[in-house]
Scaffold this motif. Structure first.
Motif, mmCIF file in Angstrom:
data_model
loop_
_atom_site.group_PDB
_atom_site.id
_atom_site.type_symbol
_atom_site.label_atom_id
_atom_site.label_comp_id
_atom_site.label_asym_id
_atom_site.label_seq_id
_atom_site.Cartn_x
_atom_site.Cartn_y
_atom_site.Cartn_z
ATOM 1 N N UNK A 104 -0.016 2.323 -0.512
ATOM 2 C CA UNK A 104 0.496 0.993 -0.196
ATOM 3 C C UNK A 104 2.019 0.981 -0.366
ATOM 4 N N UNK A 105 2.483 1.649 -1.431
ATOM 5 C CA UNK A 105 3.933 1.730 -1.628
ATOM 6 C C UNK A 105 4.596 2.513 -0.496
ATOM 7 N N UNK A 150 4.982 0.356 2.532
ATOM 8 C CA UNK A 150 6.115 -0.567 2.456
ATOM 9 C C UNK A 150 7.433 0.147 2.762
ATOM 10 N N UNK A 151 7.541 1.383 2.272
ATOM 11 C CA UNK A 151 8.775 2.145 2.492
ATOM 12 C C UNK A 151 8.933 2.475 3.978
ATOM 13 N N UNK A 202 9.810 -0.623 5.963
ATOM 14 C CA UNK A 202 11.220 -1.004 5.835
ATOM 15 C C UNK A 202 12.073 -0.214 6.831
ATOM 16 N N UNK A 258 11.560 -1.880 10.099
ATOM 17 C CA UNK A 258 12.248 -3.178 10.157
ATOM 18 C C UNK A 258 13.746 -3.018 10.358
ATOM 19 N N UNK A 259 14.312 -1.979 9.740
ATOM 20 C CA UNK A 259 15.753 -1.761 9.873
ATOM 21 C C UNK A 259 16.123 -1.219 11.243
#
Lengths: 256, 256
Positions: free
Chosen positions: B19-20, B23-24, B27, B30-31
């Motif tokens: 899960x971590x 998220x990484x 990101x 998203x960037x």
């Protein structure tokens, strides 16, 4: 109110049950349902209410106690000692002068992680060509790392006040020396999950919500002169807007 | 940039490693580091980069694929098919008329969960006495439950336009019929964890970040005439502010 906590808590999920229970109890504290100074239900009452084990309730209460929100007193019960709603202390203003004053008043200490010269980041819409001085900083106030900032200033301006830009928060310096270059600005606030850098720097877990403010200021020629990408732990953030429904432009046209 | 992903991912935490990692990776999407249409690194490259197992990388990619952000093609690699940055589609305006127009344009369908008459909730500062009609609704647009609203209207006003208030979003009705009662308004936006009701209603997991907008409108006598407590999934939210540094009040006083 329709509430079905048992089902919601038991729902297939990758979060531990005690963590979900903590969030649910925390929401009750945030809403003021359990006010500071009052006693919350006993362990056994919470076990009965949520239909979970004593160990689960105990683990959830442990975390709330570590956060300084509750205190357990042997024989007397568990009391609310922290105001969960007060955590939202970081006011992000929605007008320019308040924003500048806010930064000045926070008495920011910052640590520069890196800096350099280069183009603008891709996420800035309607880019300007040209070179920008940039700096990557962690801002601290009151022993809390409250934001991680990447700030860009048009190199021709940065070169004129290099010492000030390097020693102070960037926005007040822009505002003090280059006001005539600040014609219009936008800020877009979004919420995302902390990546590894943000998590480590802001003392969060990866995946915790962070608020990103992307500020872009342009001069009268529409040239981008200042960009800041600021990440805050979302839990601290509070954005207050004052509306004046009676005097806003467009009011007359819309009145019957 | 200082990056130490191995350490950050391994940090003591209650979240599963995959899960971590998700998220990484999210990101980076998203960037815009990995743009729509491009290929992202292979499973083995990600294993090497993050120092985690193939199963962990596979689980993280599974979730990104389920979210519609990437697509795995046998033999050709993994491609970005969704724009992670575009998820922030729910614009929350910071001026009153835009807010009203925004609600009108969303073409909201809503489901009323409950309604009644009573006093204002505790979280409203500087309360007015008196009775309020309130309604608890889930707002939908485009098959997405995008907000859960508790709205209060001074009973003397609600009684005058009962049919309209019950059939339409409340704010446009207030604005249409009771403009003279809308003298000033504030909105405070904070981010919190979804409790059981919000999670179930908005199709989120408990603990996921939700944005709360607490809006309070008063008339010229400072009487509270309208209150809305609106919860949005934080991931959808985007708050855009336009600044006019050159023409704001206080500008001249601050110019050197």
């Amino acid at each position: 109110m329709i509430e079905n906590l048992h089902t919601a808590l038991r729902k297939q999920s990758r979060l531990p049950l005690s963590l979900k229970l903590k969030y649910v109890l925390r929401a009750r504290l945030e809403r003021g349902e359990w006010a500071v100074g009052t006693r919350i239900p006993t362990l056994l009452e919470l076990v009965a209410e949520y239909g979970v084990s004593r160990a689960t309730v105990r683990a959830a209460l442990d975390e709330l106690e570590q956060e300084g929100l509750i205190q357990r007193t042997r024989g007397k019960g568990t009391f609310v000692i922290g105001d969960a709603a007060k955590e939202h202390w970081l006011m992000l203003p929605t007008d320019w002068q308040s924003l500048v004053r806010h930064i000045e008043q926070l008495k920011v200490r910052f640590v520069t992680l890196d800096s350099g010269v280069g183009p603008l980041p891709l996420e800035v819409p309607e880019q300007s060509a040209g070179s920008y001085w940039w700096t990557l900083r962690v801002n601290w106030t009151d022993h809390i790392p409250y934001s991680i900032n990447t700030v860009y200033v048009a190199k021709r301006l940065a070169d004129l006040k290099k010492a000030e830009f390097e020693a102070e928060p960037v926005l007040p310096v822009m505002n003090r020396y280059f006001r005539e270059e600040l014609h219009s600005a936008t800020q877009v606030l979004t919420i995302r999950a902390a990546d590894a850098l943000a998590a480590r720097t802001l003392h969060l877990e990866i995946g915790t919500a962070v608020a990103q403010a992307l500020r872009v200021a342009r001069n009268a020629d529409q040239e981008v002169v200042y960009v800041a990408r600021v990440l805050y732990p979302a839990k601290y953030l509070s954005v207050e807007t004052r509306f004046h429904p009676g005097i806003e432009p467009g009011t007359l046209a819309n009145t019957h």
